[in-house]
Design an enzyme around this catalytic site. Structure first.
Site, PDB file in Angstrom:
ATOM      1  N   HIS A   1       1.303  -9.555   4.781  1.00 48.41           N
ATOM      2  CA  HIS A   1      -0.090  -8.349   4.708  1.00 48.41           C
ATOM      3  C   HIS A   1      -0.750  -8.750   3.173  1.00 48.41           C
ATOM      4  O   HIS A   1      -0.523  -7.661   2.363  1.00 48.41           O
ATOM      5  CB  HIS A   1       0.010  -7.153   4.683  1.00 48.41           C
ATOM      6  CG  HIS A   1      -0.701  -5.910   5.278  1.00 48.41           C
ATOM      7  ND1 HIS A   1      -0.624  -5.323   6.304  1.00 48.41           N
ATOM      8  CD2 HIS A   1      -2.402  -5.847   4.923  1.00 48.41           C
ATOM      9  CE1 HIS A   1      -2.322  -4.760   6.392  1.00 48.41           C
ATOM     10  NE2 HIS A   1      -3.195  -4.999   5.441  1.00 48.41           N
TER      11      HIS A   1
ATOM     12  N   GLN B   1       0.895  -1.311   0.087  1.00 53.03           N
ATOM     13  CA  GLN B   1      -0.002  -0.189   0.224  1.00 53.03           C
ATOM     14  C   GLN B   1       0.805   1.548  -0.577  1.00 53.03           C
ATOM     15  O   GLN B   1       0.732   2.295  -0.612  1.00 53.03           O
ATOM     16  CB  GLN B   1      -0.888  -0.127   1.429  1.00 53.03           C
ATOM     17  CG  GLN B   1      -2.210  -1.296   1.124  1.00 53.03           C
ATOM     18  CD  GLN B   1      -2.686  -1.269   1.921  1.00 53.03           C
ATOM     19  OE1 GLN B   1      -3.023  -2.313   3.555  1.00 53.03           O
ATOM     20  NE2 GLN B   1      -4.211  -0.701   2.233  1.00 53.03           N
TER      21      GLN B   1
ATOM     22  N   ASN C   1      -2.206 -11.012   8.360  1.00 49.73           N
ATOM     23  CA  ASN C   1      -2.774 -10.484   8.417  1.00 49.73           C
ATOM     24  C   ASN C   1      -3.915  -9.921   8.662  1.00 49.73           C
ATOM     25  O   ASN C   1      -4.926 -10.811   6.744  1.00 49.73           O
ATOM     26  CB  ASN C   1      -2.412  -9.191   7.927  1.00 49.73           C
ATOM     27  CG  ASN C   1      -3.393  -7.744   7.913  1.00 49.73           C
ATOM     28  OD1 ASN C   1      -3.332  -7.296   8.904  1.00 49.73           O
ATOM     29  ND2 ASN C   1      -3.741  -7.076   7.323  1.00 49.73           N
ATOM     30  N   GLU C   2      -5.131  -9.962   9.139  1.00 49.32           N
ATOM     31  CA  GLU C   2      -6.428 -10.837   8.637  1.00 49.32           C
ATOM     32  C   GLU C   2      -6.408 -11.364   8.307  1.00 49.32           C
ATOM     33  O   GLU C   2      -6.922 -12.001   7.559  1.00 49.32           O
ATOM     34  CB  GLU C   2      -7.638  -9.351   8.244  1.00 49.32           C
ATOM     35  CG  GLU C   2      -6.433  -8.142   8.736  1.00 49.32           C
ATOM     36  CD  GLU C   2      -8.145  -7.223   8.433  1.00 49.32           C
ATOM     37  OE1 GLU C   2      -8.286  -7.015   7.121  1.00 49.32           O
ATOM     38  OE2 GLU C   2      -7.830  -5.815   9.472  1.00 49.32           O
TER      39      GLU C   2
HETATM   40  C1  BGC Z   1      -6.112  -4.089   6.091  1.00 51.72           C
HETATM   41  C2  BGC Z   1      -5.418  -2.372   5.551  1.00 51.72           C
HETATM   42  C3  BGC Z   1      -6.876  -1.336   5.284  1.00 51.72           C
HETATM   43  C4  BGC Z   1      -7.889  -1.119   6.234  1.00 51.72           C
HETATM   44  C5  BGC Z   1      -8.479  -0.572   5.207  1.00 51.72           C
HETATM   45  C6  BGC Z   1      -8.042  -3.473   6.587  1.00 51.72           C
HETATM   46  O1  BGC Z   1      -8.755  -4.329   6.102  1.00 51.72           O
HETATM   47  O2  BGC Z   1      -5.333  -4.538   7.122  1.00 51.72           O
HETATM   48  O3  BGC Z   1      -4.699  -3.514   4.451  1.00 51.72           O
HETATM   49  O4  BGC Z   1      -6.075  -0.827   4.427  1.00 51.72           O
HETATM   50  O5  BGC Z   1      -8.183  -2.587   6.931  1.00 51.72           O
HETATM   51  O6  BGC Z   1      -9.181  -0.659   4.941  1.00 51.72           O
END
Ligand code: BGC
Length: 424
Positions: free
Chosen positions: A113, A19, A157-158
């Site tokens: 990520h 990003q 991540n997530e």
């Molecule tokens: C993610 C980020 C994303 C943010 C805002 C999260 O789900 O980890 O990469 O930019 O939310 O949408």
């Protein structure tokens, strides 16, 4: 009233490699952004050139008063071809860590990520049973080389994001079905895109399994197995590093009659994964808003509710509720690894930060071990499919010059960090 946070609280901000860095050319997302009929509004391109400007950005973060930085290491840079590790990329991240240390910034590193190397997707991506071992091998290499400088690591991540994606797609499809015009156009675009995907990855489109896609149950289990295998590998090569995962979590609320739906959502999005975290050292919590359930299921935000640029309800109070349910279920130290708001109205960002932190303070005074708060995001960046128009940053960027312009919210948040006090 002054709310005093504990000493040694980590005040930070987050970014993710793809990003912000720019030119992540060996990643699956780079390829997908460039396809005809792409679902991306724009290409990531140079992003905010953080791969070159990281030293300035870290210096600015420190100058603002923050003491922690969460960023991600890009697998596609470290291992651009399977089994081929790029020393120059490892050296780059070594220097990112050195810059943190020079400024007294505590680094929190994420190893995955959303983006993956293109070769991983060609080899079956996140649905392949071989992916956990491949991911663990990459983590072992990075942590073997850099682990001594990494006190906290988030493997993935997530990890649960595909559940949210499937739910959003279902909601979108039912609204698109009601509008046949849009649907036909959408379908035509999807056909072109799918043909292009096949060309790009050499696989039928339905076999392209990038991370930000709906998942089968086996695919979802792969992701959590990848976490467990990576954790074991990291323990071997970097035993002092604290290991966690991050999860995307809503403040799940029920309206009368919606209790069972809310309980099911909590189970599906969070509780079912608890066994995978049992041996983790901390939990990386990410929250942006709430989700309300009624007797028929998910309910759109209440009429008249304030919305962010993402269409989310402005609901910073959700953070406190999520911290409480996560601690109750895991009994682990928590780092808030993401929380924030996309808006061009920076006053609303300040308000969001204050209200979210008030909730964190309430948790801390109840002796819930919240170690730190990482605001999403340090800097305006590439918001995946939605491109650069969604602005989550504490710092704005003029992308024609890459000049950084801290917003008033950055100064505001920096003051909270510097004084360790929130004034409400
Ligand atoms: C993610 C980020 C994303 C943010 C805002 C999260 O789900 O980890 O990469 O930019 O939310 O949408």
């Amino acid at each position: 009233m002054k709310l005093q946070f504990p000493e040694n609280f980590y005040w930070g901000a987050s970014t993710a490699a793809h990003q912000v860095e720019g030119n992540n050319t060996n990643s699956d997302f780079w390829l997908m952004e460039h396809l005809e009929g792409s679902t991306f509004n724009e290409k990531s391109g140079d992003a905010v050139d953080h791969y070159r400007l990281y030293r300035d950005d870290i210096a600015l973060l420190a100058k603002l008063g923050l003491n922690a930085y969460r960023f991600s290491i890009e697998w596609a840079r470290i291992e651009p071809e399977e089994g081929v590790f790029n020393e120059a990329a490892i050296m780059h991240y070594r220097d990112v860590l050195a810059a943190c240390s020079e400024h007294g910034i505590m680094p929190i590193v994420t190893l995955h990520h959303f983006t993956s190397p293109q070769w991983l997707i060609r080899a079956g991506g996140w649905e392949s049973p071989d992916t956990p071992a491949r991911f663990a091998r990459y983590c072992e290499r990075v942590m073997g080389e850099l682990g001594e400088h990494i006190p906290y690591v988030c493997t993935i991540n997530e990890a649960n994001i595909s559940i949210g994606i499937a739910k959003i797609m279902k909601r979108y499809q039912s609204s698109a079905n009601a509008q046949v015009g849009i649907n036909t156009q959408f379908m035509a675009k999807m056909e072109t895109y799918n043909a292009e995907l096949t060309k790009a990855f050499g696989l039928p489109a339905q076999e392209v399994h990038s991370f930000l896609m709906a998942r089968t149950e086996a695919g979802l289990a792969n992701i959590f197995r990848a976490h467990v295998e990576a954790r074991a590998a990291i323990r071997r090569v970097s035993p002092h590093t604290q290991i966690g995962i991050t999860m995307s979590l809503y403040d799940i609320q029920a309206q009368p009659g919606g209790e069972e739906n809310a309980a099911n959502a909590l189970h599906e999005e969070f509780l079912q994964f608890l066994p995978y975290f049992e041996e983790d050292d901390f939990f990386g919590l990410q929250n942006y808003t709430r989700a309300i359930y009624g007797p028929e299921g998910y309910l759109a935000p209440p009429e008249g509710a304030e919305k962010t640029q993402m269409g989310n309800e402005f609901y910073p109070e959700g953070l406190e509720a999520v911290v409480r349910y996560v601690f109750k279920a895991t009994n682990k130290p928590i780092i808030i690894t993401e929380n924030g708001i996309a808006t061009d109205n920076d006053e609303r960002r300040k308000a969001y930060i204050n209200r979210a932190l008030e909730g964190v303070y309430a948790c801390v005074t109840d002796e819930i071990p919240v170690k730190g708060y990482m605001h999403w995001s340090l800097i305006d960046n590439f918001e995946w499919q939605l491109g650069f128009s969604k602005r989550f940053g504490l710092i704005a960027v003029d992308r024609s010059t890459q000049e950084r312009l801290p917003k008033p919210s950055a100064i505001h948040y920096g003051n909270i960090a510097r004084t360790n006090e929130l004034i409400v």
